[in-house]
Motif scaffolding. Structure first.
Motif, PDB file in Angstrom:
ATOM      1  N   MET A 196       0.816  -1.208   0.000  1.00  0.00           N
ATOM      2  CA  MET A 196       0.000   0.000   0.000  1.00  0.00           C
ATOM      3  C   MET A 196       0.849   1.257   0.000  1.00  0.00           C
ATOM      4  O   MET A 196       0.494   2.269  -0.618  1.00  0.00           O
ATOM      5  N   SER A 197       1.984   1.224   0.690  1.00  0.00           N
ATOM      6  CA  SER A 197       2.842   2.410   0.712  1.00  0.00           C
ATOM      7  C   SER A 197       3.333   2.752  -0.692  1.00  0.00           C
ATOM      8  O   SER A 197       3.433   3.927  -1.062  1.00  0.00           O
ATOM      9  N   LEU A 229       1.719   1.837  -3.552  1.00  0.00           N
ATOM     10  CA  LEU A 229       0.553   2.247  -4.335  1.00  0.00           C
ATOM     11  C   LEU A 229       0.178   3.695  -4.044  1.00  0.00           C
ATOM     12  O   LEU A 229      -0.138   4.466  -4.961  1.00  0.00           O
ATOM     13  N   LYS A 230       0.185   4.070  -2.761  1.00  0.00           N
ATOM     14  CA  LYS A 230      -0.167   5.446  -2.400  1.00  0.00           C
ATOM     15  C   LYS A 230       0.834   6.435  -2.980  1.00  0.00           C
ATOM     16  O   LYS A 230       0.460   7.540  -3.393  1.00  0.00           O
ATOM     17  N   HIS A 231       2.099   6.040  -3.022  1.00  0.00           N
ATOM     18  CA  HIS A 231       3.129   6.926  -3.569  1.00  0.00           C
ATOM     19  C   HIS A 231       2.837   7.275  -5.026  1.00  0.00           C
ATOM     20  O   HIS A 231       3.040   8.418  -5.456  1.00  0.00           O
ATOM     21  N   TYR A 232       2.322   6.293  -5.791  1.00  0.00           N
ATOM     22  CA  TYR A 232       2.044   6.523  -7.209  1.00  0.00           C
ATOM     23  C   TYR A 232       0.572   6.834  -7.475  1.00  0.00           C
ATOM     24  O   TYR A 232       0.164   6.957  -8.635  1.00  0.00           O
ATOM     25  N   GLY A 233      -0.230   6.928  -6.419  1.00  0.00           N
ATOM     26  CA  GLY A 233      -1.632   7.270  -6.591  1.00  0.00           C
ATOM     27  C   GLY A 233      -2.472   6.175  -7.215  1.00  0.00           C
ATOM     28  O   GLY A 233      -3.450   6.444  -7.916  1.00  0.00           O
ATOM     29  N   PRO A 275      -5.074   3.093  -6.707  1.00  0.00           N
ATOM     30  CA  PRO A 275      -5.980   2.492  -5.718  1.00  0.00           C
ATOM     31  C   PRO A 275      -5.706   1.001  -5.552  1.00  0.00           C
ATOM     32  O   PRO A 275      -5.319   0.317  -6.500  1.00  0.00           O
ATOM     33  N   GLN A 306     -14.581  -0.713  -5.314  1.00  0.00           N
ATOM     34  CA  GLN A 306     -13.357   0.056  -5.111  1.00  0.00           C
ATOM     35  C   GLN A 306     -13.098   1.002  -6.278  1.00  0.00           C
ATOM     36  O   GLN A 306     -12.733   2.176  -6.085  1.00  0.00           O
ATOM     37  N   THR A 366     -13.209   5.356  -6.475  1.00  0.00           N
ATOM     38  CA  THR A 366     -11.982   6.107  -6.743  1.00  0.00           C
ATOM     39  C   THR A 366     -11.951   6.752  -8.117  1.00  0.00           C
ATOM     40  O   THR A 366     -11.252   7.744  -8.309  1.00  0.00           O
TER      41      THR A 366
END
Length: 240
Positions: free
Chosen positions: A13-14, A16-20, A22, A63, A67
């Motif tokens: 997740m870290s 995925l969140k870095h690259y935006g 979902p 999901q 998003t």
């Protein structure tokens, strides 16, 4: 979509969140949909059952819709996905629409120490309604073990494409299944394609073969081509 252990999901997740991007942790999403026995949504200890595929598709769609911008969402997408599921051979009973079965059987194979699979005797322990208890080293499916084994599938196709899930293996016994189609009300069969169960690498893999169905309302015939020895394993047939 992540299917693995929860601790590793945090690391994913870290990124995925870095690259935006979902993400969805599938086991946690299934838990949020209610208390379900694993036997309900798993066809064997690893692969989802028909219900499992529908629950996962629903979770992924929710999901995406939460998003993506509204202009990209499709409120009827899940209904279309559900119509695509035709037959699931990992359940304990023969799916509706399957007729004229000769030489095929629902069963479970167990993996042996040498890497080969052995078909277990029928009538093993039953799970909840519509399921089977499958050993952790077992695979549930629709098995043919004699040349010329065949079955028919009567279905109404919303689209002209058919996706068949089956085993591909380096096992020299595994053969090829011919697929024919006959329009309702007629007697002539049309060749649709073939399902190749052979695999050149020393491994067995779950494969999909995409075929085009020439008739909207038809009977499909699946026949294991004559060769000795011969066997084939089928898991699902879906319409796209």
């Amino acid at each position: 979509a992540w299917f693995g252990a929860e601790p590793k999901w945090a690391a994913q997740m870290s990124i995925l969140k870095h690259y935006g991007v979902p993400g969805l942790h599938v086991p946690l999403a299934l838990q949020r949909q209610g208390t379900l026995l694993r036997e309900c949504y798993l066809g064997d200890p690893v692969h989802p059952s028909s219900l499992g595929h529908q629950l996962i598709a629903s979770a992924v769609l929710q999901q995406l819709e939460s998003t993506l911008p509204p202009v990209m969402s499709h409120p009827h997408s899940f209904e279309k996905l559900l119509r695509g599921m035709v037959v699931d051979f990992t359940s304990a009973t023969l799916p509706a629409g399957v007729e004229g079965v000769q030489g095929w059987q629902l069963g479970v194979e167990r993996k042996m120490d040498n890497g080969s699979y052995v078909l277990l005797p029928p009538g093993g322990p039953q799970g909840v309604a519509g399921t089977r208890r499958v050993p952790r080293d077992g695979k549930a499916g629709f098995y043919a073990a004699e040349p010329g084994a065949s079955f028919d599938l009567r279905a109404r196709f919303n689209h002209d494409r058919l996706r068949v899930g089956h085993l591909r293996s380096w096992d020299k016994r595994v053969g090829v299944v011919e697929v024919l189609s006959r329009r309702d009300g007629t007697s002539g069969w049309v060749h649709v394609g073939a399902l190749n169960g052979t695999w050149t690498r020393p491994a067995s893999v779950y494969a999909h073969t995409l075929l085009r169905a020439p008739h909207a309302n038809a009977t499909l015939r699946f026949t294991l081509l004559p060769r000795a020895p011969a066997r084939f394993v089928m898991y699902t047939i879906a319409i796209i």
